[in-house]
Design an enzyme around this catalytic site. Structure first.
Site, PDB file in Angstrom:
ATOM      1  N   CYS A  71     -20.995  39.236  13.365  1.00 13.13           N
ATOM      2  CA  CYS A  71     -22.157  38.566  12.758  1.00 13.13           C
ATOM      3  C   CYS A  71     -22.443  37.209  13.381  1.00 13.13           C
ATOM      4  O   CYS A  71     -21.528  36.443  13.657  1.00 13.13           O
ATOM      5  CB  CYS A  71     -21.928  38.281  11.281  1.00 13.13           C
ATOM      6  SG  CYS A  71     -21.488  39.688  10.350  1.00 13.13           S
ATOM      7  N   ARG A  90     -31.956  51.513  17.819  1.00 10.61           N
ATOM      8  CA  ARG A  90     -32.625  52.084  16.644  1.00 10.61           C
ATOM      9  C   ARG A  90     -34.119  52.226  16.881  1.00 10.61           C
ATOM     10  O   ARG A  90     -34.753  53.146  16.412  1.00 10.61           O
ATOM     11  CB  ARG A  90     -32.381  51.195  15.421  1.00 10.61           C
ATOM     12  CG  ARG A  90     -31.049  51.445  14.756  1.00 10.61           C
ATOM     13  CD  ARG A  90     -31.076  51.015  13.308  1.00 10.61           C
ATOM     14  NE  ARG A  90     -31.254  49.595  13.136  1.00 10.61           N
ATOM     15  CZ  ARG A  90     -30.276  48.712  13.224  1.00 10.61           C
ATOM     16  NH1 ARG A  90     -29.059  49.111  13.493  1.00 10.61           N
ATOM     17  NH2 ARG A  90     -30.495  47.428  13.042  1.00 10.61           N
TER      18      ARG A  90
HETATM   19  P1  XMP Z   1     -15.805  42.831  10.003  1.00 17.66           P
HETATM   20  O1  XMP Z   1     -15.385  41.392   9.995  1.00 17.66           O
HETATM   21  O2  XMP Z   1     -14.841  43.705   9.295  1.00 17.66           O
HETATM   22  O3  XMP Z   1     -17.175  42.864   9.180  1.00 17.66           O
HETATM   23  O4  XMP Z   1     -16.145  43.312  11.376  1.00 17.66           O
HETATM   24  C1  XMP Z   1     -17.904  44.032   8.988  1.00 17.66           C
HETATM   25  C2  XMP Z   1     -19.211  43.704   8.314  1.00 17.66           C
HETATM   26  O5  XMP Z   1     -20.010  42.831   9.126  1.00 17.66           O
HETATM   27  C3  XMP Z   1     -21.377  42.965   8.719  1.00 17.66           C
HETATM   28  N1  XMP Z   1     -22.214  43.126   9.896  1.00 17.66           N
HETATM   29  C4  XMP Z   1     -23.122  42.230  10.318  1.00 17.66           C
HETATM   30  N2  XMP Z   1     -23.497  41.046   9.811  1.00 17.66           N
HETATM   31  N3  XMP Z   1     -25.000  40.756  11.601  1.00 17.66           N
HETATM   32  C5  XMP Z   1     -24.462  40.311  10.433  1.00 17.66           C
HETATM   33  O6  XMP Z   1     -24.812  39.229   9.977  1.00 17.66           O
HETATM   34  C6  XMP Z   1     -24.656  41.945  12.170  1.00 17.66           C
HETATM   35  O7  XMP Z   1     -25.161  42.315  13.241  1.00 17.66           O
HETATM   36  C7  XMP Z   1     -23.677  42.717  11.491  1.00 17.66           C
HETATM   37  N4  XMP Z   1     -23.112  43.924  11.740  1.00 17.66           N
HETATM   38  C8  XMP Z   1     -22.217  44.144  10.753  1.00 17.66           C
HETATM   39  C9  XMP Z   1     -21.462  44.169   7.822  1.00 17.66           C
HETATM   40  O8  XMP Z   1     -21.567  43.713   6.502  1.00 17.66           O
HETATM   41  C10 XMP Z   1     -20.138  44.868   8.091  1.00 17.66           C
HETATM   42  O9  XMP Z   1     -19.735  45.700   7.040  1.00 17.66           O
END
Ligand code: XMP
Length: 499
Positions: A315, A418
């Site tokens: 993120c 996508r």
């Molecule tokens: P971890 O730390 O386990 O977190 O890799 C997984 C979660 O990250 C979120 N996620 C995102 N959040 N931009 C964001 O702000 C993104 O591109 C993104 N991709 C994933 C999501 O909640 C996931 O479950």
């Protein structure tokens, strides 16, 4: 009141700001087979293991979801398929649902008049060694196994000439429980047990293979039909309603309405519309990171809330917007809003980089924990392995190392896929507001031993925490959090978590 002070204590804090003070241990063994790790995922779905794999297109498709469910957790199939492209996500759900059965509801079938060569072709196509034989009214007539047709040369003969007729079969009367089916199969030494109703109509087929799986995987997450459970994500705009309908028809167990900012008018509308469309299935909504956000979703009928704005490995939300709440603060605030006992379940989503943080996520507010990057690079993640040259520090030598890609679902790369954008210039991708990154992670083996390690470490944490089970240690923590909490200084943090 210690609990209200907890909110003050976690202001601005996340996982690495704390340790827990060891308590007198009361468990004999730190063994996941013995220590109860049961936790609620949503109002109607309880998991024997509190781990969930994230709905990211580089983390969870059918292979990951199957292992997660077999190991007692849950996988959420991402919606990272092109808009309008609902079928591929539905197929992933179907793959999970077809992996195991309690009772096979629509077993491969032929009629007594089917030619043997057609039956053999069906066996080969389906890789199923036993076909049920039913008449046009669906009444059971017999079973045909591959042994019945072995060495048969007159393959133009009808199935009835080689099948074992129903009069010679062991059959179950009605919808008998699986335990009773097993007793019957053991007593009568059969590997297949057709179930029939009073009129002889076929209700389903119980197989020894499925029963063995149930025995080998006692903690697996299964639906009422004995199939593995699986979740799937939908959005809040575009094709989300058709997607929800198709996923429910495919047997999905829970839908996750997942958008970057769940405390929003868009989500309110989506929750209402999805509920009206799919009725009584459990709906998870998110993400939020505040008590207000949780109340907003619970009031609108969410059966679980996903918590985490920006802690995730992929993120960049916090970097690009300066919004978010450090994950432990978010979890405590959300837990207090959801209610301590029997409140709506919370899923602690994102930011877990070491196994100990799983325990923290589960203590500070998560009923379950969702992991993305922690599973990255494992065999069950989607995507190809690419070989990359890595420079070894000693001797200036390079070696080829296998890597897999992990990317945020809001990364430019994921958005581009996508949208099916061939030429970046045709769409201003930056203007779409990318909030994620793409990284390469070393490829490693199956996720299964990794989950086992996580669960063992979780049991060790429960032992250190003086609890008998996950629920017990959580209750003890919330009774008196300050008996547990050690707020780390910068040096304490380095001593604890820097290696
Ligand atoms: P971890 O730390 O386990 O977190 O890799 C997984 C979660 O990250 C979120 N996620 C995102 N959040 N931009 C964001 O702000 C993104 O591109 C993104 N991709 C994933 C999501 O909640 C996931 O479950």
């Amino acid at each position: 009141m210690p609990v209200s002070k907890l909110l003050d204590a976690v202001q601005g804090c996340t996982f690495d700001d704390f340790l827990f003070r060891p308590q007198e241990s009361i468990v004999e063994r730190r063994d996941p087979a013995v220590i109860d790790l049961t936790s609620r995922f949503s109002t109607r779905l309880t998991l024997r293991r509190p781990i969930v794999s994230a709905n990211m297109d580089t983390v969870t498709r059918a292979p990951m979801a199957i292992v997660q469910a077999e190991e007692g957790g849950l996988g959420i199939i991402d919606r990272g398929f092109r808009a309008g492209d609902i079928e591929p996500q539905v197929r992933e759900v179907e793959k999970v649902k077809r992996t195991q059965h309690g009772v096979v509801r629509t077993p491969y079938a032929v009629t007594p008049e089917t030619r043997l060569d057609e039956a053999v072709a069906l066996m080969q196509r389906s890789r199923v060694g036993t076909l049920v034989v039913i008449d046009d009214a669906g009444r059971l007539q017999g079973l045909l196994t591959d042994r019945d047709v072995r060495f048969v040369t007159a393959l133009d003969a009808p199935v009835r000439s080689r099948m074992t007729p129903v009069a010679s079969l062991v059959v179950g009367a009605g919808e008998i429980p699986l335990a009773e089916a097993e007793r019957l199969m053991v007593a009568r030494k059969v590997k297949k047990l057709p179930l029939v109703d009073r009129d002889g109509a076929l209700l389903g087929l119980v197989t020894a293979r499925d029963l063995e799986k149930h025995k080998q995987q006692p903690f697996a997450t299964r639906d009422a039909h004995g199939r593995l459970s699986v979740g799937a994500a939908i959005g809040a705009t575009g094709d989300y309603l058709e997607r929800a309908t198709a996923l429910v028809a495919a047997g999905v167990d829970v839908l996750v309405i997942d958008i970057a900012h769940g405390h929003s008018a868009v989500m309110a509308r989506a929750l209402e519309a999805v509920r009206a469309r799919v009725g009584d299935i459990d709906l998870v909504a998110g993400n939020v990171a505040t008590g207000d956000g949780v109340r907003f979703l619970v009031e609108r009928g969410a059966n679980a809330v996903k918590v985490g704005i920006g802690p995730g490995g992929g993120c960049t939300t916090r970097l690009t917007t300066s919004f978010g709440v450090p994950q432990l603060q978010a979890l405590v605030e959300c837990r207090l809003a959801a209610g301590l006992e029997d409140g709506v379940p919370l899923i602690a989503d994102g930011g877990v980089k070491r196994h100990g943080a799983i325990f923290e996520a589960l203590m500070f507010g998560g009923d379950t924990v969702m992991l993305g990057s922690a599973f990255a690079g494992t065999e069950e993640t989607p995507g190809d392995i690419v070989q990359k040259a890595v420079l070894l520090p000693e001797g200036q030598r390079t070696v080829q190392v296998p890597f897999k890609v992990l990317r945020g679902m809001a990364s430019l790369e994921a958005i581009r896929d996508r949208l099916d954008v061939e030429d970046d210039a045709t769409v201003d991708l930056e203007a779409l507001g990318a909030e994620g990154t793409e990284v390469s992670v070393p490829a490693r083996g199956s996720v299964r031993p990794l989950i086992h390690d996580m669960l063992k470490h979780l049991c060790s944490s429960i032992s250190y925490g003086g609890g008998a089970s996950l629920a017990d240690v959580r209750a003890r923590f919330w009774q008196d959090p300050f008996r547990y909490l050690v707020r780390l200084s910068a040096a304490g943090g380095r001593e604890s978590y820097e290696r």
